[in-house]
Design a protein around this motif. Structure first.
Motif, short mmCIF file in Angstrom:
data_model
loop_
_atom_site.label_atom_id
_atom_site.label_comp_id
_atom_site.label_asym_id
_atom_site.label_seq_id
_atom_site.Cartn_x
_atom_site.Cartn_y
_atom_site.Cartn_z
N LEU A 30 0.82 -1.21 0.00
CA LEU A 30 0.00 0.00 0.00
C LEU A 30 0.86 1.26 0.00
CD1 LEU A 30 -2.78 1.44 0.34
CD2 LEU A 30 -2.53 1.12 2.81
N LEU A 31 2.10 1.17 0.49
CA LEU A 31 2.90 2.38 0.75
C LEU A 31 4.11 2.54 -0.15
CD1 LEU A 31 2.92 2.08 4.67
CD2 LEU A 31 1.50 3.62 3.31
N ARG A 76 5.89 -4.24 6.43
CA ARG A 76 4.77 -3.42 6.86
C ARG A 76 5.24 -2.21 7.67
NH1 ARG A 76 6.00 -7.09 10.57
NH2 ARG A 76 5.53 -6.73 12.79
N ILE A 77 4.31 -1.27 7.84
CA ILE A 77 4.45 -0.17 8.78
C ILE A 77 3.39 -0.38 9.86
CG2 ILE A 77 4.02 2.29 9.16
CD1 ILE A 77 6.70 1.90 7.97
N GLU A 78 3.79 -0.32 11.12
CA GLU A 78 2.84 -0.40 12.23
C GLU A 78 2.81 0.94 12.94
OE1 GLU A 78 3.23 -3.55 14.98
OE2 GLU A 78 2.53 -5.09 13.59
N TRP A 115 11.82 3.88 -0.02
CA TRP A 115 11.17 4.45 1.16
C TRP A 115 10.34 5.68 0.80
CZ3 TRP A 115 16.46 4.36 0.41
CH2 TRP A 115 17.10 5.58 0.18
N SER A 116 10.10 5.83 -0.49
CA SER A 116 9.24 6.91 -0.97
C SER A 116 7.79 6.41 -0.99
CB SER A 116 9.66 7.35 -2.37
OG SER A 116 8.79 8.34 -2.87
N VAL A 117 6.90 7.13 -0.31
CA VAL A 117 5.50 6.70 -0.18
C VAL A 117 4.74 7.05 -1.46
CG1 VAL A 117 3.39 6.88 1.19
CG2 VAL A 117 5.63 7.07 2.29
N GLY A 118 4.01 6.07 -2.00
CA GLY A 118 3.21 6.29 -3.19
C GLY A 118 1.98 7.13 -2.90
N SER A 119 1.29 7.55 -3.96
CA SER A 119 0.16 8.46 -3.81
C SER A 119 -0.98 7.83 -3.00
CB SER A 119 -0.36 8.89 -5.19
OG SER A 119 -0.73 7.75 -5.96
N GLU A 120 -1.28 6.56 -3.27
CA GLU A 120 -2.36 5.89 -2.54
C GLU A 120 -2.00 5.76 -1.06
OE1 GLU A 120 -6.19 3.78 -2.74
OE2 GLU A 120 -5.11 5.27 -3.93
N GLY A 121 -0.77 5.37 -0.77
CA GLY A 121 -0.32 5.24 0.61
C GLY A 121 -0.30 6.59 1.32
N LYS A 122 0.14 7.63 0.62
CA LYS A 122 0.19 8.96 1.22
C LYS A 122 -1.21 9.43 1.59
CE LYS A 122 2.09 13.59 0.59
NZ LYS A 122 2.88 14.49 -0.26
N LYS A 123 -2.18 9.10 0.76
CA LYS A 123 -3.56 9.48 1.05
C LYS A 123 -4.04 8.79 2.33
CE LYS A 123 -8.20 9.52 -0.97
NZ LYS A 123 -9.02 9.13 -2.15
N ALA A 124 -3.69 7.52 2.48
CA ALA A 124 -4.09 6.78 3.69
C ALA A 124 -3.44 7.38 4.93
CB ALA A 124 -3.70 5.31 3.56
N VAL A 125 -2.15 7.72 4.85
CA VAL A 125 -1.45 8.31 6.00
C VAL A 125 -2.03 9.68 6.34
CG1 VAL A 125 0.78 9.10 6.88
CG2 VAL A 125 0.66 7.03 5.50
#
Length: 319
Positions: A197-198, A300-302, A204-214
């Motif tokens: 998702l990220l 994963r990221i927790e 370690w660059s967060v994608g657009s979908e993952g950034k939206k979730a964060v």
């Protein structure tokens, strides 16, 4: 072509080896500090739980002492009533014997004085026992009040954490089935986001979908300033073969955790003091690394949300 790539990789490695070692050492030190802080928080929660248990035990002892005092008081009252009855009998006997002999009157008078002395002593003992009973009762009421306050604070924090979990689940509902889970356990809320998702592999660059979730997660955290936020990066056990600037999985997991922190910090309402980033590498798996499915779960990221315990600590100090 392959020889050129190998030569380039060797050159980059030589140019950056010193920098990578320093970064690794700094991250290792930060990780040690975070691990120590996590242990201290865990120890604090365990201490609070032990204090609550001790307080409950003290309350039970006060209750037992109170009940014992009540029984002793009832016995004294019974003895007092019996002594008073005997006095009345002696008074009647004294009156009847007044006309007989002065010796009998003197004997009965002596017994009467002895009984009066016993009666006075029992009255004094009863008064002292009643005073002790009142003291125990006040201590019992005070202890009960503190326990009730502590239980209320704990219940309120549990309710707040449940509400926070529900708010996060609602905010991230569009990402269900995409490697994101939200659960509550041990008084904390855990948000797990798989790397699919990220991040892209090795990045370690967060994608657009993952950034939206964060960012949506950050909107919820902004409304909860009394929550400590720990972001942990995790990897599988495959050796890292990506960017030569990184020393390995641990370094990669720390950079990914920091990337999530940086996105959360874009929300100016979130207090940076509540945020902590930690890299765990491959050393805290939640599934077997023997299968591709297990490895995907481990990458994963927790995000671990913990309520602050200042109010509970203050109550325990006041007890």
């Amino acid at each position: 072509m392959i020889k050129k790539l190998l030569l380039l990789a060797l050159t980059l490695t030589l140019m950056t080896s010193c920098v990578s070692k320093k970064i690794f050492t700094d991250l290792e030190t930060k990780y040690g500090n975070l691990k120590k802080e996590n242990r201290e928080l865990t120890d604090e929660v365990e201490t609070l739980s032990k204090d609550k248990t001790k307080l409950s035990n003290d309350l039970d002892q006060l209750q037992s002492a109170y009940e014992t005092a009540v029984a002793e008081r009832d016995k004294l009252q019974s003895d007092y009533a019996a002594a008073k009855s005997n006095l009345e009998i002696l008074k009647a006997s004294y009156k009847a014997l007044e006309e007989n002999s002065s010796a009998s009157i003197a004997a009965n008078s002596k017994k009467n004085r002895e009984l009066l002395a016993q009666l006075e002593a029992k009255e004094q003992a009863l008064a002292a026992e009643n005073e002790r009973l009142n003291t125990l009762k006040k201590e019992l009421e005070k202890g009960s009040k503190r326990v009730a306050e502590l239980e209320n604070v704990i219940a309120t924090k549990d309710a707040n954490m449940r509400a926070l979990k529900d708010a996060i689940s609602k905010a991230l509902t569009n990402f269900e089935g995409k490697g994101l889970t939200v659960e509550q356990r041990d008084g904390k809320v855990y948000i797990s986001m798989e790397n699919k998702l990220l991040f892209q592999s090795g990045s370690w660059s967060v994608g657009s979908e993952g950034k939206k979730a964060v960012q949506q997660l950050g909107n919820v955290l902004a409304d909860n300033p009394d929550i400590a936020v720990l972001i942990e990066g995790h990897t599988d056990n495959d050796p890292y073969k990506g960017n030569a600037q990184l020393s390995g999985n641990w370094d990669l997991s720390a950079k990914r955790a920091t990337a999530i922190v940086n996105i959360l910090r874009e929300n100016k309402t979130i207090d940076p003091k509540n945020l902590t980033a930690a890299g765990r590498g491959e050393f805290a798996p939640i599934a077997s690394n023997d299968t591709n499915t297990g490895k995907a779960k481990n990458r994963r990221i927790e995000v671990i949300l913990t309520p602050k315990l200042d109010e509970i600590s203050k109550l325990l100090k006041d007890i």
